[in-house]
Design a protein around this motif. Structure first.
Motif, PDB file in Angstrom:
ATOM      1  N   TYR A  73       6.513  25.974 -45.633  1.00  0.00           N
ATOM      2  CA  TYR A  73       6.636  27.389 -45.444  1.00  0.00           C
ATOM      3  C   TYR A  73       7.599  27.323 -44.051  1.00  0.00           C
ATOM      4  N   ASN A  74       8.952  27.657 -44.242  1.00  0.00           N
ATOM      5  CA  ASN A  74       9.870  27.646 -42.997  1.00  0.00           C
ATOM      6  C   ASN A  74       9.806  26.278 -42.330  1.00  0.00           C
ATOM      7  N   GLU A  75      10.216  25.297 -43.008  1.00  0.00           N
ATOM      8  CA  GLU A  75      10.081  24.077 -42.588  1.00  0.00           C
ATOM      9  C   GLU A  75      11.476  23.310 -42.614  1.00  0.00           C
ATOM     10  N   GLU A  76      12.245  23.929 -42.557  1.00  0.00           N
ATOM     11  CA  GLU A  76      13.758  23.406 -42.382  1.00  0.00           C
ATOM     12  C   GLU A  76      14.319  22.433 -41.507  1.00  0.00           C
ATOM     13  N   GLU A  77      13.242  22.500 -40.294  1.00  0.00           N
ATOM     14  CA  GLU A  77      13.584  21.589 -39.209  1.00  0.00           C
ATOM     15  C   GLU A  77      12.498  20.404 -39.129  1.00  0.00           C
ATOM     16  N   ARG A  78      11.456  20.332 -39.645  1.00  0.00           N
ATOM     17  CA  ARG A  78      10.232  19.408 -39.354  1.00  0.00           C
ATOM     18  C   ARG A  78      10.473  18.727 -40.857  1.00  0.00           C
ATOM     19  N   LEU A  79      10.855  19.068 -41.796  1.00  0.00           N
ATOM     20  CA  LEU A  79      10.659  18.544 -43.103  1.00  0.00           C
ATOM     21  C   LEU A  79      11.246  17.369 -43.321  1.00  0.00           C
ATOM     22  N   PRO A  80      12.830  17.215 -43.065  1.00  0.00           N
ATOM     23  CA  PRO A  80      13.527  15.718 -42.961  1.00  0.00           C
ATOM     24  C   PRO A  80      12.711  14.482 -42.393  1.00  0.00           C
ATOM     25  N   VAL A  81      12.224  14.664 -41.309  1.00  0.00           N
ATOM     26  CA  VAL A  81      11.191  13.590 -40.547  1.00  0.00           C
ATOM     27  C   VAL A  81      10.158  12.979 -41.607  1.00  0.00           C
ATOM     28  N   LEU A  82       9.420  14.039 -42.469  1.00  0.00           N
ATOM     29  CA  LEU A  82       8.515  13.490 -43.620  1.00  0.00           C
ATOM     30  C   LEU A  82       9.447  13.034 -44.567  1.00  0.00           C
ATOM     31  N   LEU A  83      10.376  13.696 -45.143  1.00  0.00           N
ATOM     32  CA  LEU A  83      11.147  12.836 -46.189  1.00  0.00           C
ATOM     33  C   LEU A  83      11.639  11.780 -45.833  1.00  0.00           C
ATOM     34  N   ASN A  84      12.166  11.199 -44.699  1.00  0.00           N
ATOM     35  CA  ASN A  84      12.741  10.242 -44.406  1.00  0.00           C
ATOM     36  C   ASN A  84      11.561   9.101 -44.571  1.00  0.00           C
ATOM     37  N   ASP A  85      10.417   9.446 -44.000  1.00  0.00           N
ATOM     38  CA  ASP A  85       9.168   8.419 -43.469  1.00  0.00           C
ATOM     39  C   ASP A  85       8.940   8.281 -45.131  1.00  0.00           C
ATOM     40  N   ILE A  86       8.757   9.085 -46.093  1.00  0.00           N
ATOM     41  CA  ILE A  86       8.437   8.741 -47.662  1.00  0.00           C
ATOM     42  C   ILE A  86       9.628   7.898 -48.185  1.00  0.00           C
ATOM     43  N   ARG A  87      10.848   8.182 -48.004  1.00  0.00           N
ATOM     44  CA  ARG A  87      11.852   7.449 -48.322  1.00  0.00           C
ATOM     45  C   ARG A  87      11.733   6.062 -48.008  1.00  0.00           C
ATOM     46  N   GLU A  88      11.508   5.756 -46.790  1.00  0.00           N
ATOM     47  CA  GLU A  88      11.278   4.170 -46.204  1.00  0.00           C
ATOM     48  C   GLU A  88      10.049   3.535 -46.841  1.00  0.00           C
TER      49      GLU A  88
END
Length: 315
Positions: A73-88
């Motif tokens: 919910y309204n996570e445009e700033e924090r979400l990329p950190v998690l997504l990159n962690d998952i990608r790695e």
């Protein structure tokens, strides 16, 4: 005799007041989940046709090794950190052998660009496994998690917070606890002294967690030291037992999960994880703490009074 009469009168008055308070809590604080809107049965992804895709079902046969559900919910700033962690993490898993997964971002009525950020990340990195489900209005974290897991197709199903506070690779320790039976592995921020994991938390958050844990214990939810860590893994069998019975859509939903697990003899194991506090929480410390206390009381009363009946599993 007069003293006994006074005592009985006060006791009757206390029981009546307690009954009235309980009735008011159950009436006004019991959650009433809304049905899905038809649009919420579909997801967006980066397929070539850019068409909506119908969601899967928890009752289907598993199609991937792991489903990752992220309430946002309204996570445009924090979400990329998690997504990159998952990608790695996924890249490392695939180097050592076959690994299939799906990543479902549950955009819970965000007013910012949470969905757009998630889909743009998928385009940049070519992640076809990432899908976004958009709720027409905000349900709450518990509602977003429940709806996501009801649509999961993984043999094991994880939900994790969008802030990336937990190191995603710690999922391996949770996966090691899975077996053929119904199992829930819970990330825990309370075992770091025994495990060597790192937990960075403010003193205020630590105090509130202690107070909440004490309250939870008094209401009869025992045996789990960290109920609220947003990093929980479910076997598909466990998910089928728990999530069709869920009522709570706000922060206290973790407790209902544990109650349903206890009522149905599902194995629950805590696993130490690395965790650090991340700025930008949507939770109001005072308002939401009071809300959670009332919601927990309502949940406990509804199960104790038999208002909520646990449906038999279709599994």
């Amino acid at each position: 005799m007069a003293t006994l009469s006074l005592f009985l009168t006060l006791l009757a008055g206390g029981i009546a007041a307690l009954s009235l308070c309980s009735a008011l809590v159950v009436h006004f604080k019991s959650p009433k989940p809304r049905p899905r809107d038809d649009s919420e049965n579909y997801s967006l992804c980066i397929d070539e046709k850019h068409e909506r895709q119908r969601l899967g079902s928890l009752w289907d046969e598993a199609r991937v090794d792991l489903s990752i559900i992220v309430p946002a919910y309204n996570e445009e700033e924090r979400l990329p950190v998690l997504l990159n962690d998952i990608r790695e993490y996924v890249a490392n898993r695939r180097e050592s052998g076959g690994f299939s997964y799906e990543l479902i971002i549950m955009d819970d009525g965000s007013k910012d660009k949470t969905s757009e950020v998630a889909l743009e990340f998928a385009r940049i990195h070519g992640i076809c496994e990432l899908r976004v489900v958009k709720h027409i209005v905000n349900r709450g974290k518990g509602g977003a998690v429940t709806q996501g897991i009801l649509s999961a197709t993984g043999r094991n199903i994880l939900f994790c917070d969008a802030d990336g506070a937990t190191r995603f690779s710690d999922i391996d320790a949770l996966l090691a606890k899975m077996n053929d039976g119904p199992v829930i592995a819970i990330g825990s921020r309370n075992n770091q002294a025994l495990s060597g994991t790192v937990v960075e938390r403010s003193h205020l958050r630590a105090f509130l967690q202690w107070g909440f844990h004490t309250y939870v214990t008094l209401l009869g939810v025992r045996g789990v030291r960290d109920t609220q860590c947003g990093f929980k893994l479910f076997s598909r069998r466990a998910a089928r037992l728990v999530f069709p019975n869920m009522h709570v859509e706000r922060f206290i939903f973790d407790i209902e999960i544990l109650l349903l697990a206890r009522y149905q003899d599902i194995s629950v194991v805590e696993v130490p994880v690395n965790w650090h506090e991340v700025a930008g929480s949507k939770m109001s410390i005072v308002r939401d703490s009071i809300q959670m206390a009332l919601d927990l009381l309502a949940v406990r009363l509804n199960y104790m009074l038999g208002n909520w009946i646990i449906a038999e599993s279709k599994d």
